[in-house]
Write a protein that holds these residues in place. Structure first.
Motif, PDB file in Angstrom:
ATOM      1  N   UNK A 290     -10.876  -6.571 -30.108  1.00  0.00           N
ATOM      2  CA  UNK A 290      -9.652  -6.511 -30.907  1.00  0.00           C
ATOM      3  C   UNK A 290      -9.041  -5.124 -30.809  1.00  0.00           C
ATOM      4  N   UNK A 291      -7.736  -5.090 -30.594  1.00  0.00           N
ATOM      5  CA  UNK A 291      -6.989  -3.830 -30.572  1.00  0.00           C
ATOM      6  C   UNK A 291      -6.089  -3.757 -31.791  1.00  0.00           C
ATOM      7  N   UNK A 292      -6.051  -2.599 -32.436  1.00  0.00           N
ATOM      8  CA  UNK A 292      -5.198  -2.367 -33.603  1.00  0.00           C
ATOM      9  C   UNK A 292      -4.162  -1.315 -33.230  1.00  0.00           C
ATOM     10  N   UNK A 293      -2.947  -1.743 -32.796  1.00  0.00           N
ATOM     11  CA  UNK A 293      -1.938  -0.784 -32.353  1.00  0.00           C
ATOM     12  C   UNK A 293      -1.415   0.109 -33.473  1.00  0.00           C
ATOM     13  N   UNK A 295      -3.149   1.378 -36.200  1.00  0.00           N
ATOM     14  CA  UNK A 295      -4.096   2.478 -36.444  1.00  0.00           C
ATOM     15  C   UNK A 295      -4.609   3.109 -35.159  1.00  0.00           C
ATOM     16  N   UNK A 296      -4.169   2.559 -34.021  1.00  0.00           N
ATOM     17  CA  UNK A 296      -4.558   3.066 -32.696  1.00  0.00           C
ATOM     18  C   UNK A 296      -6.085   3.099 -32.539  1.00  0.00           C
ATOM     19  N   UNK A 297      -6.697   1.978 -32.870  1.00  0.00           N
ATOM     20  CA  UNK A 297      -8.147   1.836 -32.701  1.00  0.00           C
ATOM     21  C   UNK A 297      -8.431   0.524 -31.979  1.00  0.00           C
ATOM     22  N   UNK A 298      -9.608   0.431 -31.423  1.00  0.00           N
ATOM     23  CA  UNK A 298     -10.041  -0.829 -30.821  1.00  0.00           C
ATOM     24  C   UNK A 298     -11.500  -1.076 -31.205  1.00  0.00           C
ATOM     25  N   UNK A 299     -11.843  -2.358 -31.327  1.00  0.00           N
ATOM     26  CA  UNK A 299     -13.208  -2.755 -31.662  1.00  0.00           C
ATOM     27  C   UNK A 299     -13.676  -3.778 -30.650  1.00  0.00           C
ATOM     28  N   UNK A 300     -14.840  -3.537 -30.078  1.00  0.00           N
ATOM     29  CA  UNK A 300     -15.392  -4.459 -29.087  1.00  0.00           C
ATOM     30  C   UNK A 300     -16.887  -4.628 -29.358  1.00  0.00           C
ATOM     31  N   UNK A 301     -17.356  -5.877 -29.325  1.00  0.00           N
ATOM     32  CA  UNK A 301     -18.782  -6.136 -29.463  1.00  0.00           C
ATOM     33  C   UNK A 301     -19.291  -6.706 -28.150  1.00  0.00           C
ATOM     34  N   UNK A 302     -20.200  -5.974 -27.526  1.00  0.00           N
ATOM     35  CA  UNK A 302     -20.745  -6.394 -26.238  1.00  0.00           C
ATOM     36  C   UNK A 302     -22.263  -6.548 -26.350  1.00  0.00           C
ATOM     37  N   UNK A 303     -22.790  -7.371 -25.490  1.00  0.00           N
ATOM     38  CA  UNK A 303     -24.237  -7.547 -25.446  1.00  0.00           C
ATOM     39  C   UNK A 303     -24.843  -6.507 -24.506  1.00  0.00           C
ATOM     40  N   UNK A 304     -26.093  -6.176 -24.762  1.00  0.00           N
ATOM     41  CA  UNK A 304     -26.776  -5.192 -23.928  1.00  0.00           C
ATOM     42  C   UNK A 304     -28.281  -5.324 -24.062  1.00  0.00           C
ATOM     43  N   UNK A 305     -28.981  -4.359 -23.468  1.00  0.00           N
ATOM     44  CA  UNK A 305     -30.449  -4.351 -23.506  1.00  0.00           C
ATOM     45  C   UNK A 305     -30.935  -2.914 -23.636  1.00  0.00           C
ATOM     46  N   UNK A 315     -21.650  -2.691 -31.017  1.00  0.00           N
ATOM     47  CA  UNK A 315     -20.292  -2.665 -31.563  1.00  0.00           C
ATOM     48  C   UNK A 315     -19.677  -1.320 -31.213  1.00  0.00           C
ATOM     49  N   UNK A 316     -18.567  -1.346 -30.504  1.00  0.00           N
ATOM     50  CA  UNK A 316     -17.958  -0.114 -30.002  1.00  0.00           C
ATOM     51  C   UNK A 316     -16.607   0.090 -30.671  1.00  0.00           C
ATOM     52  N   UNK A 317     -16.507   1.151 -31.462  1.00  0.00           N
ATOM     53  CA  UNK A 317     -15.231   1.563 -32.046  1.00  0.00           C
ATOM     54  C   UNK A 317     -14.653   2.680 -31.179  1.00  0.00           C
ATOM     55  N   UNK A 318     -13.390   2.544 -30.781  1.00  0.00           N
ATOM     56  CA  UNK A 318     -12.727   3.590 -30.003  1.00  0.00           C
ATOM     57  C   UNK A 318     -11.467   4.038 -30.739  1.00  0.00           C
ATOM     58  N   UNK A 319     -11.331   5.350 -30.913  1.00  0.00           N
ATOM     59  CA  UNK A 319     -10.202   5.922 -31.651  1.00  0.00           C
ATOM     60  C   UNK A 319      -9.509   6.965 -30.778  1.00  0.00           C
ATOM     61  N   UNK A 320      -8.334   7.408 -31.203  1.00  0.00           N
ATOM     62  CA  UNK A 320      -7.593   8.416 -30.437  1.00  0.00           C
ATOM     63  C   UNK A 320      -8.104   9.827 -30.713  1.00  0.00           C
ATOM     64  N   UNK A 321      -8.721  10.015 -31.868  1.00  0.00           N
ATOM     65  CA  UNK A 321      -9.215  11.332 -32.269  1.00  0.00           C
ATOM     66  C   UNK A 321     -10.632  11.178 -32.803  1.00  0.00           C
ATOM     67  N   UNK A 322     -11.576  11.921 -32.223  1.00  0.00           N
ATOM     68  CA  UNK A 322     -12.985  11.769 -32.598  1.00  0.00           C
ATOM     69  C   UNK A 322     -13.222  11.996 -34.085  1.00  0.00           C
ATOM     70  N   UNK A 323     -12.408  12.823 -34.731  1.00  0.00           N
ATOM     71  CA  UNK A 323     -12.603  13.110 -36.151  1.00  0.00           C
ATOM     72  C   UNK A 323     -12.435  11.854 -37.012  1.00  0.00           C
ATOM     73  N   UNK A 356     -14.616   9.755 -27.847  1.00  0.00           N
ATOM     74  CA  UNK A 356     -13.821   9.104 -28.885  1.00  0.00           C
ATOM     75  C   UNK A 356     -14.346   7.722 -29.254  1.00  0.00           C
ATOM     76  N   UNK A 357     -15.593   7.458 -28.958  1.00  0.00           N
ATOM     77  CA  UNK A 357     -16.164   6.137 -29.233  1.00  0.00           C
ATOM     78  C   UNK A 357     -17.437   6.255 -30.069  1.00  0.00           C
ATOM     79  N   UNK A 358     -17.650   5.231 -30.890  1.00  0.00           N
ATOM     80  CA  UNK A 358     -18.872   5.110 -31.673  1.00  0.00           C
ATOM     81  C   UNK A 358     -19.565   3.815 -31.262  1.00  0.00           C
ATOM     82  N   UNK A 359     -20.844   3.909 -30.937  1.00  0.00           N
ATOM     83  CA  UNK A 359     -21.640   2.751 -30.522  1.00  0.00           C
ATOM     84  C   UNK A 359     -22.658   2.448 -31.630  1.00  0.00           C
ATOM     85  N   UNK A 360     -22.554   1.268 -32.239  1.00  0.00           N
ATOM     86  CA  UNK A 360     -23.506   0.846 -33.264  1.00  0.00           C
ATOM     87  C   UNK A 360     -24.363  -0.266 -32.663  1.00  0.00           C
ATOM     88  N   UNK A 361     -25.676  -0.033 -32.596  1.00  0.00           N
ATOM     89  CA  UNK A 361     -26.579  -0.957 -31.890  1.00  0.00           C
ATOM     90  C   UNK A 361     -27.395  -1.757 -32.908  1.00  0.00           C
TER      91      UNK A 361
END
Length: 562
Positions: A290-293, A295-305, A315-323, A356-361
């Protein structure tokens, strides 16, 4: 264990042959290294390796590998290990990994950890903390720590059992404090033993003060040790006691004596916590994007190992500013507080900030309750009553525990309830949770909070206020009770389980009569019908708490879960 040992044996036997075939023929010191079996002697040889290398200078690297392989083999076969020996083993395994040896090093790590069984079974609580720190130091490239968890769990519980029965109030306090210390191990479940220890300590307080018999006989009481009793009650208050009778007894004792707040251990120990991006890899499979134009953020949930082979969701949150990533701290803290506490919560493995991304596992789930309802509706395959009751039981347990932990979800809906591959329900999506200072109860005053959630699943008080406030761009706030609002939303989910009906708009205050008619006409189990009707009351004060609602479920739910 033989497979890993054989691989290491194969590794250094190749090196031995190379040394035997080499010139000059004088290799006595090297043969001493090959033949030595004592682990401590082998480790001590590290200081004298240069003397051996002078015999065959061109085989310097091979001799180092031979020495480290011999030490690892010796330690893998030792009956008991010291912390310093184990630390050296990990150091040498990492060395062999960096040298790209062909041995199956993750399997060797498993062998090494398995071999700690006797050592751990005799360790003190303080020693277990040291062993856990050591195990956590094993690099992720060498595998996970799952092998260590069962033996750690067994020893921790054994230590607790060894402190029962207690003969004095000080020993009862020691027992309760030990359990409090054990609770820092967040990968290990203590639910059953919490009730056992609490029951034992409550029994001790009652017997020590001879409360029941002396009250019946109206005899004068000896002066009890009030301060120690308060201290013990203060420790017991830190545990979530599942047994209702035990809880009532504890509350009665606290009313009588009061309690002294216990110091909580600050450390949290998670053996499988992921701290580096290199500790896992993502697959191409995406669960959510999902992209939020605005708030300029995006959220993606991907599978991994994980590198240890454990499947995960990332769960990957991506923002324009790391703060801006700090806004997700509440979600992380909620996941950490709930992980491994009840089976309806996701196992949390860690969170990593990178640019600029946060990964929640977390533990992975592939199908939501929403998806399952759609499939069943198309197939005309309703849930059985037992299936419904099991889902209701697990969710009520989970949300009751969240209320106990002062965490309020605020966006309960079928899309935020997932199924694992084994069919267990999991509560997800804590990105709008609200953490409160105090546990809400029926007499607590409502407070003002920002309106959040999904319109179709909001409680009437929240939805009506949301619709009334049409000021675009203005922060919408409302004075209401968080837990009672969540109860209504979960009641809607339960109604959906029974009816598969579109409930859009039925959650408005003026539509409550119609909603209640659906409950009366479509919920075909009397006990469930009565419970859902109460949960969907338009007046928040008439809704039961999650814990009270759990107590009103039919008794067969508990039986089905055993």
């Amino acid at each position: 264990m033989l497979d890993a040992v054989d691989l290491l044996t194969f590794t250094y036997q190749i090196i031995i042959q190379k040394i035997k075939d080499a010139d000059p023929p004088k290799k006595g010191k090297i043969y001493n290294l090959i033949e030595e079996q004592n682990a401590d002697t082998l480790i001590a040889m590290e200081l004298n390796l240069e003397d051996i290398i002078r015999e065959l200078p061109s085989y310097k690297n091979d001799i180092h590998i031979l020495h480290r392989s011999k030490v690892i083999l010796s330690l893998c076969e030792a009956e008991k290990l010291t912390l310093s020996q184990a630390s050296k083993c990990i150091e040498y395994l990492e060395y062999l990994k960096n040298e790209e040896c062909k041995a199956d090093l993750p399997a060797c790590v498993d062998d090494f950890v398995c071999n700690l069984d006797i050592t751990i079974s005799e360790a003190s609580l303080e020693e277990l903390f040291e062993w856990t720190k050591l195990i956590k130091s094993i690099p992720s490239s060498l595998g996970g720590h799952d092998t260590f968890l069962p033996m750690l769990s067994t020893r921790l519980k054994s230590l607790l059992w060894s402190k029962m029965p207690t003969e004095t109030i000080s020993k009862a306090i020691d027992l309760a404090e030990t359990l409090l210390q054990c609770r820092v191990f967040k990968d290990i479940e203590f639910h059953d033993i919490i009730d056992i220890v609490s029951d034992h300590c409550i029994d001790f307080i009652e017997n020590e003060n001879d409360l029941l018999d002396r009250e019946k006989l109206q005899e004068p009481q000896c002066e009890p040790d009030i301060e120690s009793t308060k201290k013990l009650l203060g420790i017991l208050k830190n545990f979530e006691i599942s047994n209702k009778i035990l809880k009532a007894r504890l509350e009665e004792l606290e009313t009588r004596f009061g309690s002294i707040q216990a110091d909580q251990p600050q450390e949290e120990i998670r053996l499988n916590e992921v701290k580096l991006l290199a500790e896992f890899h993502l697959t191409d499979k995406i669960l959510y994007n999902h992209n939020d134009p605005i708030n300029q953020t995006s959220t993606c949930v991907r599978f991994g190992t994980l590198n240890s082979g454990i499947p995960v969701a990332v769960k990957i949150y991506t923002v324009t500013d790391q703060s801006k990533l700090g806004i997700y701290d509440i979600e992380i803290n909620a996941l950490k507080a709930l992980s491994n506490q009840k089976k309806c919560f996701l196992q949390y493995y860690g969170a990593i900030c990178a640019e600029n991304s946060l990964y929640i596992i977390t533990e992975p789930c592939e199908k939501s309750l929403f998806d399952d309802i759609i499939i069943r509706q198309k197939e005309q395959r309703p849930y059985t009553l037992d299936e419904r009751l099991i889902i209701m039981n697990d969710l009520l347990e989970g949300f009751a525990f969240m209320t106990f932990k002062k965490i309020h979800h605020q966006d309960i809906k079928p899309q935020n309830i997932m199924f694992t591959s084994s069919g267990c329900v999991k509560i997800i999506d804590f990105n709008v949770v609200i953490l409160t200072e105090d546990v809400e109860n029926t007499t607590a005053q409502p407070c003002e909070y920002a309106i959040q959630g999904t319109k179709s699943w909001m409680s009437p008080e929240v939805l009506d206020a949301f619709l009334a406030n049409t000021s675009q761009g203005q922060q919408k706030k409302l004075t209401y009770k968080l837990s009672k609002s969540d109860v209504f939303s979960l009641g809607l989910v339960f109604l959906k389980l029974f009816t598969f009906e579109d409930l859009t708009g039925k959650n408005m205050g003026k539509a409550n009569d119609e909603l209640q008619r659906i409950v009366r006409n479509k919920v075909n189990d009397e006990a469930s019908r009565n419970l859902i009707s109460k949960m969907l009351a338009v007046d928040p004060g008439k809704r039961p708490s999650f814990r009270k609602a759990l107590g009103e479920l039919p008794g067969r739910t508990t039986k089905a879960m055993q």
